[in-house]
Design a protein around this motif. Structure first.
Motif, PDB file in Angstrom:
ATOM      1  N   ASN A 208      34.453  41.374  44.661  1.00 33.73           N
ATOM      2  CA  ASN A 208      35.562  40.444  44.439  1.00 33.73           C
ATOM      3  C   ASN A 208      36.054  40.432  42.996  1.00 33.73           C
ATOM      4  O   ASN A 208      36.938  39.640  42.660  1.00 33.73           O
ATOM      5  CB  ASN A 208      35.127  39.023  44.835  1.00 33.73           C
ATOM      6  CG  ASN A 208      35.002  38.851  46.329  1.00 33.73           C
ATOM      7  OD1 ASN A 208      35.982  38.665  47.031  1.00 33.73           O
ATOM      8  ND2 ASN A 208      33.782  38.938  46.839  1.00 33.73           N
ATOM      9  N   LEU A 209      35.509  41.282  42.143  1.00 36.40           N
ATOM     10  CA  LEU A 209      35.883  41.293  40.730  1.00 36.40           C
ATOM     11  C   LEU A 209      37.014  42.289  40.481  1.00 36.40           C
ATOM     12  O   LEU A 209      36.918  43.461  40.848  1.00 36.40           O
ATOM     13  CB  LEU A 209      34.666  41.670  39.868  1.00 36.40           C
ATOM     14  CG  LEU A 209      34.906  41.723  38.355  1.00 36.40           C
ATOM     15  CD1 LEU A 209      35.247  40.347  37.808  1.00 36.40           C
ATOM     16  CD2 LEU A 209      33.677  42.292  37.640  1.00 36.40           C
ATOM     17  N   THR A 210      38.069  41.830  39.866  1.00 38.24           N
ATOM     18  CA  THR A 210      39.194  42.701  39.527  1.00 38.24           C
ATOM     19  C   THR A 210      38.717  43.871  38.670  1.00 38.24           C
ATOM     20  O   THR A 210      37.968  43.687  37.705  1.00 38.24           O
ATOM     21  CB  THR A 210      40.270  41.915  38.759  1.00 38.24           C
ATOM     22  OG1 THR A 210      40.823  40.921  39.627  1.00 38.24           O
ATOM     23  CG2 THR A 210      41.389  42.836  38.289  1.00 38.24           C
ATOM     24  N   LYS A 358      37.423  32.584  38.183  1.00 43.48           N
ATOM     25  CA  LYS A 358      38.622  32.392  39.002  1.00 43.48           C
ATOM     26  C   LYS A 358      39.818  33.204  38.517  1.00 43.48           C
ATOM     27  O   LYS A 358      40.684  33.569  39.318  1.00 43.48           O
ATOM     28  CB  LYS A 358      38.990  30.905  39.066  1.00 43.48           C
ATOM     29  CG  LYS A 358      39.277  30.269  37.733  1.00 43.48           C
ATOM     30  CD  LYS A 358      39.560  28.787  37.879  1.00 43.48           C
ATOM     31  CE  LYS A 358      39.815  28.131  36.524  1.00 43.48           C
ATOM     32  NZ  LYS A 358      40.061  26.662  36.676  1.00 43.48           N
ATOM     33  N   ASP A 359      39.878  33.484  37.234  1.00 45.20           N
ATOM     34  CA  ASP A 359      41.006  34.258  36.703  1.00 45.20           C
ATOM     35  C   ASP A 359      40.804  35.762  36.827  1.00 45.20           C
ATOM     36  O   ASP A 359      41.692  36.536  36.468  1.00 45.20           O
ATOM     37  CB  ASP A 359      41.252  33.907  35.225  1.00 45.20           C
ATOM     38  CG  ASP A 359      41.679  32.474  35.056  1.00 45.20           C
ATOM     39  OD1 ASP A 359      42.323  31.926  35.965  1.00 45.20           O
ATOM     40  OD2 ASP A 359      41.344  31.874  34.007  1.00 45.20           O
ATOM     41  N   ARG A 360      39.644  36.172  37.309  1.00 43.34           N
ATOM     42  CA  ARG A 360      39.319  37.594  37.401  1.00 43.34           C
ATOM     43  C   ARG A 360      39.069  38.045  38.826  1.00 43.34           C
ATOM     44  O   ARG A 360      38.528  39.126  39.051  1.00 43.34           O
ATOM     45  CB  ARG A 360      38.090  37.904  36.531  1.00 43.34           C
ATOM     46  CG  ARG A 360      38.305  37.646  35.053  1.00 43.34           C
ATOM     47  CD  ARG A 360      39.318  38.605  34.474  1.00 43.34           C
ATOM     48  NE  ARG A 360      38.840  39.972  34.603  1.00 43.34           N
ATOM     49  CZ  ARG A 360      39.633  41.003  34.840  1.00 43.34           C
ATOM     50  NH1 ARG A 360      40.935  40.848  35.022  1.00 43.34           N
ATOM     51  NH2 ARG A 360      39.117  42.225  34.919  1.00 43.34           N
ATOM     52  N   LEU A 361      39.460  37.256  39.792  1.00 44.71           N
ATOM     53  CA  LEU A 361      39.223  37.597  41.184  1.00 44.71           C
ATOM     54  C   LEU A 361      40.317  38.503  41.731  1.00 44.71           C
ATOM     55  O   LEU A 361      41.476  38.384  41.347  1.00 44.71           O
ATOM     56  CB  LEU A 361      39.159  36.328  42.034  1.00 44.71           C
ATOM     57  CG  LEU A 361      38.062  35.305  41.678  1.00 44.71           C
ATOM     58  CD1 LEU A 361      38.171  34.106  42.592  1.00 44.71           C
ATOM     59  CD2 LEU A 361      36.689  35.930  41.774  1.00 44.71           C
ATOM     60  N   LYS A 362      39.921  39.390  42.622  1.00 44.51           N
ATOM     61  CA  LYS A 362      40.912  40.212  43.305  1.00 44.51           C
ATOM     62  C   LYS A 362      41.773  39.310  44.184  1.00 44.51           C
ATOM     63  O   LYS A 362      41.297  38.329  44.746  1.00 44.51           O
ATOM     64  CB  LYS A 362      40.221  41.276  44.180  1.00 44.51           C
ATOM     65  CG  LYS A 362      39.499  42.343  43.387  1.00 44.51           C
ATOM     66  CD  LYS A 362      38.840  43.340  44.326  1.00 44.51           C
ATOM     67  CE  LYS A 362      38.124  44.436  43.551  1.00 44.51           C
ATOM     68  NZ  LYS A 362      37.422  45.376  44.450  1.00 44.51           N
ATOM     69  N   LYS A 363      43.021  39.670  44.316  1.00 48.80           N
ATOM     70  CA  LYS A 363      43.912  38.915  45.168  1.00 48.80           C
ATOM     71  C   LYS A 363      43.563  39.146  46.624  1.00 48.80           C
ATOM     72  O   LYS A 363      43.327  40.268  47.058  1.00 48.80           O
ATOM     73  CB  LYS A 363      45.358  39.319  44.903  1.00 48.80           C
ATOM     74  CG  LYS A 363      45.864  38.937  43.512  1.00 48.80           C
ATOM     75  CD  LYS A 363      47.324  39.332  43.330  1.00 48.80           C
ATOM     76  CE  LYS A 363      47.798  38.932  41.945  1.00 48.80           C
ATOM     77  NZ  LYS A 363      49.235  39.309  41.746  1.00 48.80           N
TER      78      LYS A 363
END
Length: 365
Positions: A208-210, A358-363
């Motif tokens: 789930n990490l961008t 939360k700001d680094r999660l994959k869409k």
């Protein structure tokens, strides 16, 4: 390591972890891990997953464009000489447009006068399967995708040497990636291999990490070549449960990879995460080069100094080999969300991870 990273850990309470109870008899379906081609509207599409894909007709209708659905799922045939793919000689790779399976390389292609993309050989023996087609008063050999059974075209015996075969394909059933594009993407990718207890849990977080392109569960370290899960569980092989993370350097970096790592497990318990005890559950970073080793040493030194009350026991070991675990261990959380273990153990960890990062999660699709 930057001061902001240290400040992040100072403000972050440690996660609480439970044991990883694993059942290797679980039957699952694997999903996409890493795509050369991005199709967010089709969650089943993967350029690396070769596990059999079985969907209902309604599921296919939801994820395929109508024209592709008509060919792939209803065995329709597109008009000959449509587009440029049939005569293209660009070097690259051809994939199933429905599920992403690799089907052909450009050096297996030839320009045929039939007006459809034609190949004399498939990528491997499992990439395409065949069945008799007696429709329209003719006997032909239908060619199907080896992963999803989508209709691709037909196989004929009038091709060039060395096989004498002609795989006559519908262009709409194929996705094409030029070698130049694939090589450009590969230049930005690096891998790091880490272990923090149960690989199901660690895998679920990093997926789930961008910037993370692929996460594979498996084993590293020890003295046994290509050990089985059962052998690793004995604790006598010296191998650890790990994940191999492939990430895009233009979207994330080692600092962030390690920040997540030291957030989602307890690096101060020796050979143990929760009730999982043994060297196979040790906290470990398998470094592949000096950059990875120095980055790991730096963050451990800072965290020992500024954050953790107990000394970090994460080992730094030179990478030698990675052995992929069997398919039922891959992408476990995504394939087993209703399992009690996933709901009670992995889901709470994911929720905490998603809150912190939360700001680094994959869409989400």
């Amino acid at each position: 390591m930057t001061k902001s990273v240290v400040n992040f850990f100072i403000l972050l309470p440690l996660f609480i972890f439970n044991a990883c109870g694993q059942n290797n008899n679980t039957i699952i379906k694997t999903t996409a891990m890493e795509n050369v081609i991005s199709k967010p509207e089709n969650p089943y599409y993967s350029n690396t997953d070769t596990a059999k894909l079985v969907l209902t007709d309604e599921q296919w209708k939801k994820v395929l464009p109508p024209d592709l659905y008509a060919v792939a799922r209803q065995a329709d045939t597109e008009r000959a000489f449509t587009g440029t793919m049939w005569k293209s000689e660009t070097k690259g790779t051809y994939y199933c447009a429905a599920c992403g399976l690799k089907l052909f390389k450009s050096d297996q292609k030839f320009v045929s006068s039939c007006g459809w993309p034609s190949f004399f050989e498939q990528d491997n023996k499992n990439s395409i399967t065949f069945k008799d087609d007696n429709s329209y008063g003719m006997h032909r050999i239908e060619a199907l995708c080896g992963r999803c059974d989508s209709h691709l075209g037909h196989l004929f015996d009038d091709g060039p040497e060395p096989t004498g075969k002609r795989y006559c394909m519908n262009a709409i059933s194929l996705d094409f990636v030029p070698d130049a594009v694939a090589n450009q993407n590969k230049g930005n990718l690096e891998t790091i291999t880490i272990g923090g207890g149960c690989y199901w849990c660690v895998e679920a977080v990093y997926e789930n990490l961008t910037g993370v392109e692929k996460v594979v569960s498996g084993f590293s370290g020890g003295t046994v070549e290509n050990p089985s899960y059962e052998e690793v569980c004995t604790g006598r092989t010296g191998a650890a449960e790990v994940v191999e993370i492939t990430y895009d350097k233009t979207k994330t970096n080692l600092d962030e990879i390690f920040k997540v790592f030291f957030t989602v497990h307890d690096p101060t318990t020796l050979n143990r995460q929760g009730a999982d005890v043994g060297t196979q559950y040790r906290s470990v970073i398998f470094y592949k080069n000096e950059e990875q080793k120095k980055a790991a040493e730096s963050i451990i030194a800072e965290l020992n100094k500024e954050v953790f009350n107990n000394k970090i026991v994460t080992t730094l070991e030179p990478f030698k080999a990675f052995y992929k675990a069997k398919d039922y261990h891959q992408n476990y959380y995504e394939n087993n969300k209703n399992q009690p273990y996933c709901q009670m153990v992995i889901q709470p960890k994911l929720e905490k991870f998603e809150k912190v990062f939360k700001d680094r999660l994959k869409k989400k699709n």
